[in-house]
Design an enzyme around this catalytic site. Sequence first.
Site, PDB file in Angstrom:
ATOM      1  N   LYS A 213      -2.994  -1.585  15.940  1.00  0.00           N
ATOM      2  CA  LYS A 213      -2.484  -0.803  17.066  1.00  0.00           C
ATOM      3  C   LYS A 213      -3.581  -0.625  18.095  1.00  0.00           C
ATOM      4  O   LYS A 213      -4.763  -0.564  17.740  1.00  0.00           O
ATOM      5  CB  LYS A 213      -2.108   0.599  16.578  1.00  0.00           C
TER       6      LYS A 213
ATOM      7  N   GLU B 169       0.832  -1.216   0.000  1.00  0.00           N
ATOM      8  CA  GLU B 169       0.000   0.000   0.000  1.00  0.00           C
ATOM      9  C   GLU B 169       0.866   1.266   0.000  1.00  0.00           C
ATOM     10  O   GLU B 169       2.086   1.206   0.200  1.00  0.00           O
ATOM     11  CB  GLU B 169      -0.927   0.018   1.210  1.00  0.00           C
TER      12      GLU B 169
HETATM   13  N1  PSU Z   1      -2.303   1.640  10.791  1.00  0.00           N
HETATM   14  C1  PSU Z   1      -0.958   1.739  10.885  1.00  0.00           C
HETATM   15  N2  PSU Z   1      -0.271   2.347   9.876  1.00  0.00           N
HETATM   16  C2  PSU Z   1      -0.907   2.850   8.772  1.00  0.00           C
HETATM   17  C3  PSU Z   1      -2.324   2.730   8.698  1.00  0.00           C
HETATM   18  C4  PSU Z   1      -2.983   2.119   9.720  1.00  0.00           C
HETATM   19  O1  PSU Z   1      -0.384   1.293  11.851  1.00  0.00           O
HETATM   20  O2  PSU Z   1      -0.243   3.420   7.894  1.00  0.00           O
HETATM   21  C5  PSU Z   1      -3.028   3.244   7.478  1.00  0.00           C
HETATM   22  C6  PSU Z   1      -3.343   2.089   6.510  1.00  0.00           C
HETATM   23  O3  PSU Z   1      -3.256   2.587   5.181  1.00  0.00           O
HETATM   24  C7  PSU Z   1      -4.798   1.779   6.839  1.00  0.00           C
HETATM   25  C8  PSU Z   1      -5.318   3.168   7.118  1.00  0.00           C
HETATM   26  O4  PSU Z   1      -5.496   1.162   5.791  1.00  0.00           O
HETATM   27  O5  PSU Z   1      -4.280   3.798   7.855  1.00  0.00           O
HETATM   28  C9  PSU Z   1      -6.607   3.146   7.905  1.00  0.00           C
HETATM   29  O6  PSU Z   1      -7.114   4.443   7.952  1.00  0.00           O
HETATM   30  P1  PSU Z   1      -8.593   4.683   8.499  1.00  0.00           P
HETATM   31  O7  PSU Z   1      -8.513   4.338   9.965  1.00  0.00           O
HETATM   32  O8  PSU Z   1      -8.869   6.133   8.248  1.00  0.00           O
HETATM   33  O9  PSU Z   1      -9.490   3.778   7.721  1.00  0.00           O
END
Ligand code: PSU
Length: 312
Positions: A164, A30
Amino acid sequence: MPSTTPHSDLVLTDEVAEALHDGAPVVALESTIISHGMPFPQNVEMATEAERIIREGGAVPATIAILDGRPRVGLGHDDLHLLATSADVAKVSTRDLAFVVAKGLHGATTVASTMRLAALAGISVFVTGGLGGVHRGAERTYDVSADLTELSLTNVTVVSAGVKSILDIGLTLEALETLGVPVVAYQTNDFPAFFSRVSGHAAPMSLDTPAEVAALMAAKWRLGLSGGVAVVNPIPVGDEIPADEIGVIIDEALADMEANGIHGKEATPFLLGRIVELTGGASLTANIALVNNNARLGAQVACEFAALQPKK
Ligand code: PSU
Ligand code: MN
């Protein structure tokens, strides 16, 4: 050169197109983690190293992003550098894909949108750091990552280090159960919490080898059970940050987020950035180590899964 592309809106590198055409193992990566998950220059170094590890493991890496409105599958060094440095790269989840494509903009794809584009390209394995999930306080905010929705819909295996504890891990596991997503802990019975090997939540299932993971993927999709597989791979022992240590930091980052009125798509990037600041960079070192670890496993799974497919 292969004569067909998997989908006319996608732009594949020759290397990725050829590997897919030949049925060789390919691993998607990603780009939100590059543009919105880590600071420069560690972000571009991480992206480059993850690709190198995947190649070393016998698979072809395909980092995914939208550049000038074109969904790209496989990127060059200049593309990675742009994603790592430009302020003009939107965070793109599934919701945002059509907008960024139609407007001809740059976008960094999350787990959700990367899964969707990987599936369109014909890629079955995807490596990342952490999944999105149900945010703490979701009963008030409704903040549940579209990553979970996508895992319920799209046939791609996502290798991560779990989630996390900025998220509500228990509720995330409940949501994944409801959505019918197998959550497979790799060589452990505990669901890993990204920085820590153990979350205190039992994993619903556990497998011990890449071949077993590939067999589960094949069985799921053979049965017509559409949707993804979440493989959760604990951070290596030496790179772990103890849960109590990181817990205090995460609570502080969450309080700062609340105080600053941050919400919606800004929530996760804000928390990730704040945790790096509050740990003086220690969280970044751990984050890079777990991505590398996931890249190694992802390449192995892709090789095993490719070996199960009928020869082209
Ligand atoms: N968690 C991490 N590192 C990240 C992300 C999540 O530890 O970089 C990023 C990933 O791209 C994940 C996104 O898909 O954040 C999720 O964002 P949201 O909670 O806005 O859906
Ligand atoms: Mn959200």
